[in-house]
Design a protein around this motif. Structure first.
Motif, PDB file in Angstrom:
ATOM      1  N   ARG A  18     -22.148   3.477  -1.892  1.00 44.40           N
ATOM      2  CA  ARG A  18     -21.126   2.761  -2.753  1.00 44.40           C
ATOM      3  C   ARG A  18     -20.199   3.515  -3.526  1.00 44.40           C
ATOM      4  O   ARG A  18     -20.667   4.401  -4.150  1.00 44.40           O
ATOM      5  N   LEU A  19     -19.102   3.289  -3.218  1.00 50.01           N
ATOM      6  CA  LEU A  19     -17.994   4.059  -4.027  1.00 50.01           C
ATOM      7  C   LEU A  19     -17.350   3.213  -5.276  1.00 50.01           C
ATOM      8  O   LEU A  19     -17.164   1.936  -5.129  1.00 50.01           O
ATOM      9  N   SER A  20     -17.213   4.144  -6.261  1.00 54.76           N
ATOM     10  CA  SER A  20     -16.588   3.382  -7.294  1.00 54.76           C
ATOM     11  C   SER A  20     -15.098   4.138  -7.621  1.00 54.76           C
ATOM     12  O   SER A  20     -14.750   5.190  -7.230  1.00 54.76           O
ATOM     13  N   CYS A  21     -14.319   3.266  -8.382  1.00 54.65           N
ATOM     14  CA  CYS A  21     -13.028   3.860  -8.779  1.00 54.65           C
ATOM     15  C   CYS A  21     -12.846   3.298 -10.342  1.00 54.65           C
ATOM     16  O   CYS A  21     -12.508   2.125 -10.469  1.00 54.65           O
ATOM     17  N   ALA A  22     -12.807   4.320 -10.996  1.00 50.90           N
ATOM     18  CA  ALA A  22     -12.245   3.840 -12.331  1.00 50.90           C
ATOM     19  C   ALA A  22     -10.936   4.174 -12.750  1.00 50.90           C
ATOM     20  O   ALA A  22     -10.715   5.231 -12.694  1.00 50.90           O
ATOM     21  N   ALA A  23     -10.187   3.278 -13.316  1.00 45.91           N
ATOM     22  CA  ALA A  23      -9.176   3.152 -13.608  1.00 45.91           C
ATOM     23  C   ALA A  23      -8.784   3.367 -15.262  1.00 45.91           C
ATOM     24  O   ALA A  23      -9.529   2.889 -15.798  1.00 45.91           O
ATOM     25  N   SER A  24      -7.776   4.215 -15.505  1.00 46.59           N
ATOM     26  CA  SER A  24      -7.406   4.195 -17.026  1.00 46.59           C
ATOM     27  C   SER A  24      -5.793   4.271 -17.081  1.00 46.59           C
ATOM     28  O   SER A  24      -5.131   4.800 -16.196  1.00 46.59           O
ATOM     29  N   GLY A  25      -5.109   3.869 -18.329  1.00 45.70           N
ATOM     30  CA  GLY A  25      -3.815   4.089 -18.482  1.00 45.70           C
ATOM     31  C   GLY A  25      -3.047   3.124 -17.653  1.00 45.70           C
ATOM     32  O   GLY A  25      -1.683   2.987 -17.820  1.00 45.70           O
ATOM     33  N   LEU A  26      -3.438   1.855 -17.340  1.00 43.58           N
ATOM     34  CA  LEU A  26      -2.844   0.695 -16.779  1.00 43.58           C
ATOM     35  C   LEU A  26      -3.599  -0.585 -17.233  1.00 43.58           C
ATOM     36  O   LEU A  26      -4.806  -0.526 -17.414  1.00 43.58           O
ATOM     37  N   THR A  27      -2.795  -1.612 -16.983  1.00 42.55           N
ATOM     38  CA  THR A  27      -3.502  -3.061 -17.274  1.00 42.55           C
ATOM     39  C   THR A  27      -3.964  -3.302 -15.972  1.00 42.55           C
ATOM     40  O   THR A  27      -3.361  -3.913 -15.246  1.00 42.55           O
ATOM     41  N   PHE A  28      -5.316  -3.056 -15.761  1.00 39.81           N
ATOM     42  CA  PHE A  28      -6.225  -3.161 -14.681  1.00 39.81           C
ATOM     43  C   PHE A  28      -5.964  -4.512 -14.090  1.00 39.81           C
ATOM     44  O   PHE A  28      -5.789  -4.489 -12.621  1.00 39.81           O
ATOM     45  N   ARG A  29      -6.257  -5.543 -14.694  1.00 37.68           N
ATOM     46  CA  ARG A  29      -6.096  -6.860 -14.125  1.00 37.68           C
ATOM     47  C   ARG A  29      -4.664  -7.268 -13.417  1.00 37.68           C
ATOM     48  O   ARG A  29      -4.724  -8.207 -12.891  1.00 37.68           O
ATOM     49  N   ASN A  30      -3.826  -6.597 -13.790  1.00 28.48           N
ATOM     50  CA  ASN A  30      -2.375  -6.907 -13.267  1.00 28.48           C
ATOM     51  C   ASN A  30      -2.260  -6.003 -11.842  1.00 28.48           C
ATOM     52  O   ASN A  30      -1.143  -6.671 -11.225  1.00 28.48           O
ATOM     53  N   TYR A  31      -3.068  -5.314 -11.360  1.00 28.86           N
ATOM     54  CA  TYR A  31      -3.025  -4.904 -10.084  1.00 28.86           C
ATOM     55  C   TYR A  31      -3.811  -5.208  -8.977  1.00 28.86           C
ATOM     56  O   TYR A  31      -5.085  -5.445  -9.248  1.00 28.86           O
ATOM     57  N   VAL A  32      -2.963  -5.364  -7.798  1.00 28.51           N
ATOM     58  CA  VAL A  32      -3.886  -5.484  -6.675  1.00 28.51           C
ATOM     59  C   VAL A  32      -4.503  -3.949  -6.340  1.00 28.51           C
ATOM     60  O   VAL A  32      -3.911  -2.903  -6.422  1.00 28.51           O
ATOM     61  N   LEU A  33      -5.971  -4.082  -6.049  1.00 30.93           N
ATOM     62  CA  LEU A  33      -6.563  -2.885  -5.678  1.00 30.93           C
ATOM     63  C   LEU A  33      -6.850  -2.667  -4.029  1.00 30.93           C
ATOM     64  O   LEU A  33      -7.215  -3.374  -3.438  1.00 30.93           O
ATOM     65  N   GLY A  34      -6.612  -1.262  -3.700  1.00 31.07           N
ATOM     66  CA  GLY A  34      -6.916  -1.264  -2.206  1.00 31.07           C
ATOM     67  C   GLY A  34      -7.920   0.145  -2.197  1.00 31.07           C
ATOM     68  O   GLY A  34      -7.786   0.798  -2.984  1.00 31.07           O
ATOM     69  N   TRP A  35      -8.329   0.120  -0.801  1.00 35.15           N
ATOM     70  CA  TRP A  35      -9.024   1.514  -0.458  1.00 35.15           C
ATOM     71  C   TRP A  35      -8.556   1.705   0.989  1.00 35.15           C
ATOM     72  O   TRP A  35      -8.050   0.815   2.001  1.00 35.15           O
ATOM     73  N   PHE A  36      -8.226   3.113   0.890  1.00 35.34           N
ATOM     74  CA  PHE A  36      -7.587   3.675   2.306  1.00 35.34           C
ATOM     75  C   PHE A  36      -8.631   4.844   2.520  1.00 35.34           C
ATOM     76  O   PHE A  36      -9.440   5.165   1.736  1.00 35.34           O
ATOM     77  N   ARG A  37      -8.381   5.362   3.852  1.00 29.72           N
ATOM     78  CA  ARG A  37      -9.159   6.426   4.208  1.00 29.72           C
ATOM     79  C   ARG A  37      -8.555   7.604   5.146  1.00 29.72           C
ATOM     80  O   ARG A  37      -7.680   6.838   5.761  1.00 29.72           O
ATOM     81  N   GLN A  38      -8.841   8.659   5.212  1.00 30.05           N
ATOM     82  CA  GLN A  38      -8.104   9.740   5.915  1.00 30.05           C
ATOM     83  C   GLN A  38      -9.512  10.367   6.852  1.00 30.05           C
ATOM     84  O   GLN A  38      -9.861  11.190   5.938  1.00 30.05           O
ATOM     85  N   ALA A  39      -9.508  10.267   7.831  1.00 26.03           N
ATOM     86  CA  ALA A  39     -10.228  11.115   8.790  1.00 26.03           C
ATOM     87  C   ALA A  39      -9.470  12.497   9.135  1.00 26.03           C
ATOM     88  O   ALA A  39      -8.340  12.685   9.117  1.00 26.03           O
ATOM     89  N   PRO A  40     -10.421  13.618   9.470  1.00 25.71           N
ATOM     90  CA  PRO A  40      -9.832  14.991   9.581  1.00 25.71           C
ATOM     91  C   PRO A  40      -8.597  14.952  10.978  1.00 25.71           C
ATOM     92  O   PRO A  40      -9.217  14.111  11.904  1.00 25.71           O
ATOM     93  N   GLY A  41      -7.696  15.183  10.744  1.00 23.84           N
ATOM     94  CA  GLY A  41      -6.644  15.246  11.785  1.00 23.84           C
ATOM     95  C   GLY A  41      -5.985  13.793  12.012  1.00 23.84           C
ATOM     96  O   GLY A  41      -5.227  13.742  13.143  1.00 23.84           O
ATOM     97  N   ALA A  74     -13.170  -6.132 -16.574  1.00 19.31           N
ATOM     98  CA  ALA A  74     -13.835  -5.416 -17.735  1.00 19.31           C
ATOM     99  C   ALA A  74     -13.898  -3.925 -17.999  1.00 19.31           C
ATOM    100  O   ALA A  74     -13.862  -3.483 -19.031  1.00 19.31           O
ATOM    101  N   LYS A  75     -14.376  -3.467 -16.808  1.00 18.46           N
ATOM    102  CA  LYS A  75     -14.791  -1.995 -16.638  1.00 18.46           C
ATOM    103  C   LYS A  75     -13.556  -1.375 -16.095  1.00 18.46           C
ATOM    104  O   LYS A  75     -13.631  -0.072 -15.943  1.00 18.46           O
TER     105      LYS A  75
END
Length: 124
Positions: A18-41, A74-75
């Motif tokens: 399980r990955l977590s991503c904690a945000a600060s400095g923005l109004t979190f509930r206003n944002y769509v959140l995404g996950w991306f990944r980059q494999a070697p090469g 909330a978190k």
């Protein structure tokens, strides 16, 4: 604005993480959140996204049925639960936030803020 991803590591094929991503400095509930990944090469690719309320998510075909995105407004934290992991899931995983409409949030070009990434390695 800061997005801090954590929870990466080494896991065997078929395992979970399980990955977590904690945000600060923005109004979190206003944002769509995404996950991306980059494999070697390889180029960075879309993994999935979650809407502002947290009651809707969309996934890339490669992870559908194995990965689940959730958020806790909330978190100010978004999660990526990964199961049935495969070696091809090995990559640096990034969380990102965008103010764009949900249906346009599949492209990394539409994201305003990015975390540093956390490495996930799946051993065979």
């Amino acid at each position: 604005v800061q997005l801090q991803a954590s929870g990466g590591g080494l896991v065997q094929t078929g395992g979970s993480l399980r990955l977590s991503c904690a945000a600060s400095g923005l109004t979190f509930r206003n944002y769509v959140l995404g996950w991306f990944r980059q494999a070697p090469g390889k180029e960075r690719e879309f993994v999935g996204k979650i809407n502002r309320a947290g009651n809707g998510a969309y996934y890339a075909d490669s992870v559908k049925g194995r990965f689940t995105i959730s958020r806790d407004n909330a978190k100010s934290t978004v999660y990526l639960q990964m199961s049935s992991l495969k070696p091809e899931d090995t990559a640096v995983y990034y969380c990102a936030a965008t103010l764009t409409i949900y249906y346009s949030a599949n492209s990394d070009e539409n994201y305003n803020h990015w975390g540093r990434g956390t490495l996930v390695t799946v051993s065979s």
